[in-house]
Design a protein around this motif. Structure first.
Motif, mmCIF file in Angstrom:
data_model
loop_
_atom_site.group_PDB
_atom_site.id
_atom_site.type_symbol
_atom_site.label_atom_id
_atom_site.label_comp_id
_atom_site.label_asym_id
_atom_site.label_seq_id
_atom_site.Cartn_x
_atom_site.Cartn_y
_atom_site.Cartn_z
ATOM 1 N N PRO A 148 0.825 -1.201 0.133
ATOM 2 C CA PRO A 148 0.504 0.247 -0.070
ATOM 3 C C PRO A 148 0.340 1.179 0.028
ATOM 4 C CG PRO A 148 0.021 -1.249 2.023
ATOM 5 C CD PRO A 148 0.587 -2.033 1.119
ATOM 6 N N VAL A 149 0.384 2.674 -0.374
ATOM 7 C CA VAL A 149 1.431 3.143 -0.757
ATOM 8 C C VAL A 149 0.701 4.774 -0.457
ATOM 9 C CG1 VAL A 149 2.891 3.094 -2.493
ATOM 10 C CG2 VAL A 149 0.453 3.614 -2.971
ATOM 11 N N ALA A 150 -1.350 4.305 -0.122
ATOM 12 C CA ALA A 150 -1.965 5.219 0.727
ATOM 13 C C ALA A 150 -3.411 4.254 1.345
ATOM 14 C CB ALA A 150 -2.128 6.243 -0.259
ATOM 15 N N THR A 151 -3.587 5.017 1.835
ATOM 16 C CA THR A 151 -4.837 4.016 2.265
ATOM 17 C C THR A 151 -5.822 5.244 2.973
ATOM 18 O OG1 THR A 151 -3.684 1.991 3.419
ATOM 19 C CG2 THR A 151 -6.139 2.735 4.664
ATOM 20 N N PHE A 152 -7.015 5.025 2.600
ATOM 21 C CA PHE A 152 -8.335 5.951 3.344
ATOM 22 C C PHE A 152 -8.864 5.629 3.890
ATOM 23 C CE2 PHE A 152 -6.141 7.116 -1.013
ATOM 24 C CZ PHE A 152 -5.495 8.229 -0.348
ATOM 25 N N GLY A 153 -9.658 5.332 4.929
ATOM 26 C CA GLY A 153 -10.802 4.979 5.868
ATOM 27 C C GLY A 153 -10.044 3.804 6.590
ATOM 28 N N LYS A 154 -10.927 3.060 7.441
ATOM 29 C CA LYS A 154 -10.542 2.141 8.206
ATOM 30 C C LYS A 154 -11.686 0.748 8.274
ATOM 31 C CE LYS A 154 -8.224 6.232 11.797
ATOM 32 N NZ LYS A 154 -9.304 6.709 12.711
ATOM 33 N N GLY A 155 -10.943 -0.171 8.958
ATOM 34 C CA GLY A 155 -10.979 -0.676 8.705
ATOM 35 C C GLY A 155 -11.526 -2.317 7.710
ATOM 36 N N PRO A 156 -12.845 -2.783 7.494
ATOM 37 C CA PRO A 156 -13.465 -3.626 6.178
ATOM 38 C C PRO A 156 -13.403 -2.411 5.672
ATOM 39 C CG PRO A 156 -14.862 -3.872 7.988
ATOM 40 C CD PRO A 156 -13.448 -3.244 8.860
ATOM 41 N N ASP A 157 -13.964 -1.389 6.196
ATOM 42 C CA ASP A 157 -14.194 -0.654 4.482
ATOM 43 C C ASP A 157 -13.068 0.381 3.929
ATOM 44 O OD1 ASP A 157 -17.024 -0.904 5.166
ATOM 45 O OD2 ASP A 157 -17.558 0.455 6.703
ATOM 46 N N ARG A 158 -12.220 0.426 4.314
ATOM 47 C CA ARG A 158 -10.937 0.965 3.676
ATOM 48 C C ARG A 158 -10.552 0.940 2.498
ATOM 49 N NH1 ARG A 158 -8.858 -3.468 5.568
ATOM 50 N NH2 ARG A 158 -7.350 -4.795 4.390
ATOM 51 N N ILE A 159 -9.761 2.157 2.103
ATOM 52 C CA ILE A 159 -9.813 1.655 0.540
ATOM 53 C C ILE A 159 -8.166 1.416 0.446
ATOM 54 C CG2 ILE A 159 -9.756 2.596 -2.437
ATOM 55 C CD1 ILE A 159 -12.492 3.606 -0.907
ATOM 56 N N GLU A 160 -7.557 0.676 -0.566
ATOM 57 C CA GLU A 160 -6.071 0.657 -0.131
ATOM 58 C C GLU A 160 -5.769 0.637 -1.953
ATOM 59 O OE1 GLU A 160 -5.150 -2.356 3.338
ATOM 60 O OE2 GLU A 160 -5.021 -3.023 1.336
ATOM 61 N N ILE A 161 -4.743 1.922 -1.636
ATOM 62 C CA ILE A 161 -3.944 1.756 -3.465
ATOM 63 C C ILE A 161 -2.691 1.600 -3.200
ATOM 64 C CG2 ILE A 161 -3.045 3.436 -4.961
ATOM 65 C CD1 ILE A 161 -4.882 5.539 -4.355
ATOM 66 N N ARG A 162 -2.604 0.051 -4.029
ATOM 67 C CA ARG A 162 -1.524 -1.271 -3.637
ATOM 68 C C ARG A 162 -0.503 -1.091 -5.106
ATOM 69 N NH1 ARG A 162 -2.673 -3.957 0.312
ATOM 70 N NH2 ARG A 162 -0.686 -5.334 -0.005
ATOM 71 N N ARG A 163 0.565 -0.415 -4.930
ATOM 72 C CA ARG A 163 2.044 -0.341 -6.091
ATOM 73 C C ARG A 163 2.150 -2.427 -6.326
ATOM 74 N NH1 ARG A 163 5.729 2.316 -8.166
ATOM 75 N NH2 ARG A 163 5.919 1.887 -10.055
ATOM 76 N N ILE A 164 2.116 -2.411 -7.541
ATOM 77 C CA ILE A 164 2.323 -3.426 -7.865
ATOM 78 C C ILE A 164 4.374 -3.964 -6.935
ATOM 79 C CG2 ILE A 164 2.722 -5.164 -9.515
ATOM 80 C CD1 ILE A 164 0.050 -4.676 -8.318
ATOM 81 N N GLN A 165 4.843 -4.869 -7.282
ATOM 82 C CA GLN A 165 6.073 -4.767 -6.702
ATOM 83 C C GLN A 165 6.978 -5.851 -8.179
ATOM 84 O OE1 GLN A 165 7.545 -3.146 -3.678
ATOM 85 N NE2 GLN A 165 5.472 -2.024 -4.824
ATOM 86 N N THR A 166 7.327 -5.265 -8.288
ATOM 87 C CA THR A 166 8.567 -6.457 -9.491
ATOM 88 C C THR A 166 9.702 -5.782 -9.494
ATOM 89 O OG1 THR A 166 7.820 -4.505 -11.200
ATOM 90 C CG2 THR A 166 6.652 -6.012 -11.372
ATOM 91 N N ALA A 167 10.508 -6.676 -10.156
ATOM 92 C CA ALA A 167 11.958 -5.954 -10.011
ATOM 93 C C ALA A 167 12.634 -4.568 -9.919
ATOM 94 C CB ALA A 167 13.154 -7.056 -10.564
ATOM 95 N N GLY A 168 11.716 -3.673 -10.953
ATOM 96 C CA GLY A 168 12.268 -2.436 -10.934
ATOM 97 C C GLY A 168 11.449 -1.388 -10.106
ATOM 98 N N THR A 169 10.334 -1.884 -9.476
ATOM 99 C CA THR A 169 9.519 -1.010 -8.439
ATOM 100 C C THR A 169 10.007 -1.510 -7.306
ATOM 101 O OG1 THR A 169 7.718 -2.738 -9.135
ATOM 102 C CG2 THR A 169 8.384 -0.314 -10.406
ATOM 103 N N ALA A 170 10.481 -2.370 -6.672
ATOM 104 C CA ALA A 170 11.047 -3.054 -5.626
ATOM 105 C C ALA A 170 11.014 -1.836 -4.318
ATOM 106 C CB ALA A 170 11.750 -3.250 -5.158
ATOM 107 N N ASP A 171 10.769 -0.789 -4.661
ATOM 108 C CA ASP A 171 11.293 0.506 -3.521
ATOM 109 C C ASP A 171 9.615 0.782 -3.594
ATOM 110 O OD1 ASP A 171 10.713 1.759 -6.254
ATOM 111 O OD2 ASP A 171 11.988 3.340 -5.189
ATOM 112 N N GLY A 172 8.541 0.493 -4.141
ATOM 113 C CA GLY A 172 7.378 0.526 -3.492
ATOM 114 C C GLY A 172 6.810 2.538 -3.993
ATOM 115 N N GLY A 173 7.787 2.813 -4.620
ATOM 116 C CA GLY A 173 7.155 4.754 -4.697
ATOM 117 C C GLY A 173 6.465 4.944 -6.131
ATOM 118 N N VAL A 174 6.210 6.409 -5.651
ATOM 119 C CA VAL A 174 5.207 6.695 -7.427
ATOM 120 C C VAL A 174 5.797 7.423 -8.102
ATOM 121 C CG1 VAL A 174 3.435 7.737 -7.259
ATOM 122 C CG2 VAL A 174 3.995 6.990 -4.529
#
Length: 552
Positions: free
Chosen positions: A525-551
């Motif tokens: 996750p690079v950003a999370t909005f809301g809490k609990g089961p209703d939260r929305i997570e924006i998740r960055r796919i982790q591949t060899a070129g994006t291991a740092d999880g940056g945007v």
């Protein structure tokens, strides 16, 4: 010689007898033949309509939570508006397309004036027109079924102001539009004018309801029962036959459409109507509604969480009408709505049937009608004078005092519960996480045109309006596994995705979607909005070129 002529006497002409259903109605006044000529009816219906629109329209964009189904229907309507076909992806006969074609018509002018407003939250306003028409039809139908004015107003208030109705009628569901057409079919079938074109119109409206949401097919017997009871005996068979024929011919346009496209039956390289029907008929059930561990019971609990009065009271009203069928004019007049409630209840009680959350929408107006009818029947029994002189008569003041006490007791029970539910609907903000996720994806991603993101359909149109490529850049998450036209653009599967927006819907259904599940498992996750089961997570796919999880 004179003669006298016999006296001429004028024979007495017997008074014309009115139909028993009119003379013996529950109210003391006969419902007007044309409601538009009745000032009291117009004032009452108009006042209730204003109240319904205010309650349903206030805070409509923020409550309830945006759903994936709403986004799907609106995205399909957008595709129709844009000339992209019948859907924003491959149309696979999940539902007849007439439903979202109507949504496209309803939202055409606002989307033309402001293309960026073609999003779920903004376009919920279009459903107010559907709610308004349906509420008025409930009132008109109640009066045509010989309910007194106050009972017709009660039915309209039940239908439009119940917290359960307020929540579900705000949402862009095909069921709401189908219910509007079904109510029109009932209203035409119960026309006091008994014109043949009214009955043909009822058949056309019924067919339109089915082509809007195919599950309305089960309600058609109740429409034709109402038509049979209200048609003239001399033309009854012709009227009903004509209505059935009109309904059938219009209904066959759907399989004819599939046949002309070469998609009626399964075949290599194309979807088919048969496969769509097979999917709908064989989809996994959600369990028995009274089994507390089943999904169906959870759906029932969610309905009763918003309101117990309309669902349970409506069922009680239907049972009362059935029990008093032999001697109650009201019970016989409301045969169609009562039969509708019975059919929909029986289907909901299937041992392992599929019970979606919006299923109850189809029953709401008929629950309101039978509850109002049952209340009118009880009120009439309490307030009427005994006709035989040897029976005890109630004094007028005592009878009306009892009615007032019963009304106050019912109001004391209902009003606080409805107030809490409707207050939540007009004040709560359940969609802040969606708005925040949309804003993040449009401001924090460097190049939306070159970014691929999996989302649920509640966000799909938001991102399209902000530069993401429809179908290739922003992808409805189901299609990443189920649509060959999309999967062929993902030769490396989840690795060809940049982000996945893990909303509650995406997290729930990812277990059956390998690409989506892998995308979530190989992301952070690079950003999370809301809490609990209703939260929305924006998740960055982790591949060899994006291991740092940056945007990027």
């Amino acid at each position: 010689m004179t003669s006298t002529l016999p006296a001429v006497t004028t024979p007495k002409v017997p008074a014309q007898r009115q139909p028993a259903s009119t003379v013996r109605s529950m109210g003391r006044t006969t419902p007007p033949k044309r409601l538009r000529s009745s000032r009291p009816d117009l004032l009452l219906c108009g006042a209730l309509l204003v109240a319904i629109l205010v309650v349903q329209g206030w805070n409509i964009a923020d409550y309830p939570t945006l759903s994936d189904d709403e986004g799907t229907y609106l995205a399909q309507a957008w595709a129709v508006q844009q000339g992209r076909g019948l859907a924003h992806y491959t149309y696979w006969y999940d539902h007849p397309p007439l439903g979202w074609i109507q949504i496209a018509v309803l939202t055409w002018i606002p989307s033309w004036l402001s293309p960026g407003s073609m999003t779920v939250a903004d376009m919920r306003v279009a459903m107010l027109l559907v709610s308004a028409v349906s509420a008025v039809l409930v009132y008109v139908l109640a009066r045509r079924l010989s309910l007194p004015r106050w009972a017709a107003g009660f039915a309209m208030a039940l239908f439009g102001l119940s917290p359960l109705s307020v929540v579900l009628q705000r949402e862009i569901f095909l069921d709401n539009i189908a219910v509007m057409w079904t109510l029109l079919a009932f209203t035409l079938a119960a026309s006091p004018s008994r014109h043949l074109w009214h009955h043909f119109g009822a058949g056309l409206a019924a067919a339109t309801a089915v082509l809007t949401k195919e599950t309305m097919l089960v309600v058609l017997p109740a429409v034709f029962v109402t038509m049979w009871r209200h048609s003239h005996r001399d033309t009854r068979k012709f009227a009903v036959t004509g209505a059935v024929t009109a309904c059938t011919l219009i209904g066959f346009s759907y399989p004819l459409f599939a046949l002309l496209k070469g998609e009626l039956l399964p075949g290599g390289g194309h979807v088919s109507l048969w496969d769509g029907i097979k999917y709908q008929m064989t989809r996994p059930g959600s369990g028995f509604v009274l089994d507390q561990s089943s999904g169906s019971h959870g759906v029932l609990h969610s309905w009763l969480y918003y309101d117990r009065v309309l669902p349970l009271g409506g069922l009680a009203g239907a049972l009362l009408l059935v029990a008093t069928w032999r001697w109650s004019v009201t019970a016989r007049a409301l045969a169609g709505p009562a039969l509708t409630v019975a059919i929909l209840t029986a289907l909901a009680l299937r041992p392992n049937g599929y019970l979606p959350a919006m299923y109850v929408i189809q029953a709401l107006p008929f629950l309101a009608l039978v509850l109002a009818g049952g209340t009118a029947s009880v009120a009439h029994a309490v307030l009427r004078r005994w006709r035989r002189p040897d029976e005890q008569k109630w004094k007028t003041g005592g009878r009306y005092a009892l009615a007032a006490v019963l009304s106050l007791a019912a109001g004391a029970y209902v009003v606080p519960r409805w107030y809490d539910g409707d207050h939540t609907a007009v004040t709560a903000d359940a969609n802040a996480p969606y708005r925040s996720a949309s804003k993040w994806l449009t401001t924090e991603v460097a190049d939306p045109k070159d970014t691929r993101v999996l989302v649920d359909d509640a966000l799909w149109l938001d991102l399209v309006h902000h530069g993401y490529r429809p179908g290739l850049g922003v992808i409805w998450f189901y299609k990443a596994d189920l649509d060959p036209a999309v999967t062929k653009t993902m030769p490396h599967g989840w690795k060809d995705i940049d982000y996945v927006v893990a909303s509650p819907t995406v997290r729930r259904d990812a277990v059956d979607l390998p690409n989506v599940k892998a995308a979530i498992e190989h992301s952070k996750p690079v950003a999370t909005f809301g809490k609990g089961p209703d939260r929305i997570e924006i998740r960055r796919i982790q591949t060899a070129g994006t291991a740092d999880g940056g945007v990027r």
